[in-house]
Design an enzyme around this catalytic site. Structure first.
Site, PDB file in Angstrom:
ATOM      1  N   CYS A  78      13.438  10.581   8.397  1.00 47.16           N
ATOM      2  CA  CYS A  78      12.627  10.464   9.617  1.00 47.16           C
ATOM      3  C   CYS A  78      14.409  10.414   9.621  1.00 47.16           C
ATOM      4  O   CYS A  78      14.416  10.679  11.088  1.00 47.16           O
ATOM      5  CB  CYS A  78      12.533   9.536   9.352  1.00 47.16           C
ATOM      6  N   GLU A 137      10.091   1.579  10.795  1.00 45.34           N
ATOM      7  CA  GLU A 137      10.715   2.111  11.194  1.00 45.34           C
ATOM      8  C   GLU A 137       9.374   3.587  11.073  1.00 45.34           C
ATOM      9  O   GLU A 137       9.399   3.392  10.262  1.00 45.34           O
ATOM     10  CB  GLU A 137      11.342   2.020   9.823  1.00 45.34           C
ATOM     11  N   GLU A 175       8.971  14.863  17.262  1.00 42.33           N
ATOM     12  CA  GLU A 175       8.915  14.935  15.730  1.00 42.33           C
ATOM     13  C   GLU A 175       8.409  15.979  14.515  1.00 42.33           C
ATOM     14  O   GLU A 175       7.562  16.116  15.105  1.00 42.33           O
ATOM     15  CB  GLU A 175       9.449  13.887  15.148  1.00 42.33           C
ATOM     16  N   LYS A 230       0.876  -1.525   0.320  1.00 45.22           N
ATOM     17  CA  LYS A 230      -0.352  -0.453  -0.328  1.00 45.22           C
ATOM     18  C   LYS A 230       0.560   1.698  -0.142  1.00 45.22           C
ATOM     19  O   LYS A 230       1.164   1.835   0.945  1.00 45.22           O
ATOM     20  CB  LYS A 230      -1.042  -0.398   1.160  1.00 45.22           C
TER      21      LYS A 230
HETATM   22  C1  UN1 Z   1      13.551   8.616   5.559  1.00 46.70           C
HETATM   23  O1  UN1 Z   1      13.896   8.990   5.583  1.00 46.70           O
HETATM   24  O2  UN1 Z   1      12.849   7.886   5.951  1.00 46.70           O
HETATM   25  O3  UN1 Z   1      19.731   8.700   5.258  1.00 46.70           O
HETATM   26  C2  UN1 Z   1      14.433   7.711   4.678  1.00 46.70           C
HETATM   27  C3  UN1 Z   1      18.731   9.417   4.212  1.00 46.70           C
HETATM   28  C4  UN1 Z   1      17.959   8.526   3.417  1.00 46.70           C
HETATM   29  C5  UN1 Z   1      16.761   7.734   3.475  1.00 46.70           C
HETATM   30  C6  UN1 Z   1      15.454   8.793   4.525  1.00 46.70           C
HETATM   31  N1  UN1 Z   1      19.402   7.706   2.461  1.00 46.70           N
HETATM   32  O4  UN1 Z   1      18.586  10.234   4.807  1.00 46.70           O
END
Ligand code: UN1
Length: 496
Positions: free
Chosen positions: A285, A251, A386, A176
């Site tokens: 993230c 994650e 966040e 999804k």
């Molecule tokens: C994310 O922010 O969900 O290391 C992944 C990084 C990228 C991946 C981020 N290669 O910022």
């Protein structure tokens, strides 16, 4: 512009949602531009997709792993050919600037080549048996149908982190995509099909979390769930999946700290801070959302950072020279606005930004000014929660030990960075920072696909993408072969 109509992919057939409901994929730089109309699926659609994946599993699991890997390798080659087109479509649906969407497609290409190599490895373990004439080994088996729920910020890279290792291991998938960015998942899966993926091995069900995500998590024939998104939704997913003991790989969020010591190369740290905090409009993230400054360099660094943040060109990510694109949707703008209000109310000092951009071309989209808060203390919500927007908090510290303590004082643990020339401190930080990723003299973003990706505390539940993903997408089978022609009883016949 009216959007093209897209369908779900179920058992190799493109089909509308059973309810006929749809959702709009909107360009965040120009909300009058409809990128596409996608199905708003529900439990009925999910059930069909899971049934198709279950059927396909019966044959896909028997395809030799090196052959499965060849399809992934070919997918990498096709993605490379299609990179520019897919990057442009991704900027249009998600907003981040073209250089970054090219990077996002590149990350999927990297993942394809990396995982294709695993098709000739998928290492198991062979060990001696404690009994004579007995052979012992363990092999990796596919899990079955995997449900995947993907975020909008890396609309092709993150689906590739999930799909490719699952596929090489012999699983079939129902994915999804995020409702804001389904097109990039479609482009990825179409490329897999063009590379030779058989029908039903990957199925797409687009839609919203409660209507399409929840039934996928709960479906009894879905053997495992891989989720990337917020900690709030992740907790929900984990609790629902726990009812029937379904493994879940989560994650989730981050509140990533960059520590700048007094001996740091300040220009390098500034570049890193700007890229870490405002790259992807802060919507990673891994984004740098706290900058911990040694008191001796804090004033200079702050002044320079604010000036550089103000000089960033914000706009449509498809236009030349743009460094910061829009936020993905209105909801994200609301979150950034709310956190700016909270920060001011808590006593943080707004040094620049802090508001939505609405004048001229900005009126058409969801743009937010790059924002820097000074005088932030570790207890403030702006230092702990966040935001997922272009908002960064500056916190001063006096000693290295204090900086580590502040960095660790939050509920998240994804990425961290230390700028210093002191090798001893670098190694101490590597040991003591509570995070899945630590960078030395580089910002908190920029993970490469062949290292473990994930975090501790409320960032994750112990699983990793990249290196380590096969541990989630396979299940161990231990195999004993007795060639002694006698009954040999372990722990009994070989005891003294
Ligand atoms: C994310 O922010 O969900 O290391 C992944 C990084 C990228 C991946 C981020 N290669 O910022």
């Amino acid at each position: 512009m009216a959007g093209k109509l897209y369908h779900n992919l179920i058992g190799g057939e493109w089909m509308a949602s059973k309810s006929g409901q749809t959702l709009q994929n909107i360009n965040p730089a120009d909300r009058s531009d409809i990128v596409g109309i996608f199905p708003a699926s529900n439990a009925e659609d999910v059930a069909l997709a899971v049934a198709a994946a279950k059927k396909a599993f019966a044959t896909w699991r028997l395809v030799p792993a090196p052959k499965r890997a060849e399809i992934l390798y070919k997918t990498g080659q096709l993605l490379a050919e299609r990179k520019e087109q897919f990057a442009r479509e991704m900027t249009r649906e998600m907003g981040k600037v073209l250089a970054e969407t090219r990077g996002d497609v590149q990350e999927a290409i990297d993942e394809a080549y990396y995982v294709a190599g695993e098709g000739r490895r998928l290492f198991g373990v062979t060990v001696p048996s404690e009994l004579a004439n007995k052979f012992a080994m363990s092999v990796r088996m596919p899990v079955g149908v995997i449900g995947m729920i993907a975020p909008w910020n890396f609309p092709m890279a993150i689906p590739s982190w999930k799909l490719f290792p699952a596929l090489v291991a012999g699983n079939t998938c129902v994915i999804k995509p995020a409702e804001d960015t389904p097109l990039s998942t479609y482009n990825l899966v179409q490329t897999l099909i063009d590379a030779g993926l058989p029908p039903g091995v990957v199925n797409i069900v687009s839609g919203y979390g409660p209507e399409a995500g929840a039934p996928l998590v709960e479906h009894p024939d879905v053997r495992a769930i891989s989720f990337t998104g917020s900690s709030a939704v992740g907790s929900h997913v984990a609790q629902r999946a726990a009812a029937n003991f379904k493994p879940v790989s989560l994650e989730m969020g981050g509140k990533n700290a960059m520590i700048v010591m007094d001996d740091a190369n300040l220009e390098l740290a500034l570049e890193g801070a700007l890229w870490g905090a405002f790259g992807t409009t802060g919507q990673r993230c891994t984004a740098t959302s706290r900058i911990l400054l040694h008191e001796s360099i804090a004033a200079t660094f702050t002044q320079r950072l604010v000036a550089r943040a103000e000089a960033l060109s914000v706009g449509n990510g498809l236009d030349d020279g743009i460094e910061v694109g829009p936020q993905v949707n209105e909801q994200q703008i609301e979150t950034s606005t709310r956190y700016c209000e909270i920060a001011v109310a808590e006593g943080a000092k707004l040094l620049t930004g802090g508001k939505r951009l609405i004048d001229g071309p900005y009126a058409k989209g969801t743009f937010f000014a790059p924002t820097v808060f000074g005088s932030v203390t570790p207890a403030m919500r702006i230092a702990r929660e966040e935001v997922f927007g272009p908002v960064v908090s500056l916190i001063e510290f006096s000693t290295f030990e204090e900086a580590i303590e502040i960095a660790n004082s939050i509920d998240y643990g994804l990425s961290t960075a230390l700028y210093t020339k002191d090798i001893n401190r670098a190694f101490t930080a590597i040991r003591d920072l509570e995070a899945g990723i630590t960078y030395i003299n580089a910002p908190t973003i920029g993970a490469e696909v062949h290292l473990p990706f994930g975090g501790v505390k409320q960032t994750g539940n112990g699983h990793r993408e990249g290196l380590g993903a096969l541990d989630f997408y396979t299940t161990w089978k231990s195999v004993y072969i007795d060639s002694s022609n006698t009954l040999q009883r372990a722990q009994i016949d070989n005891a003294e």
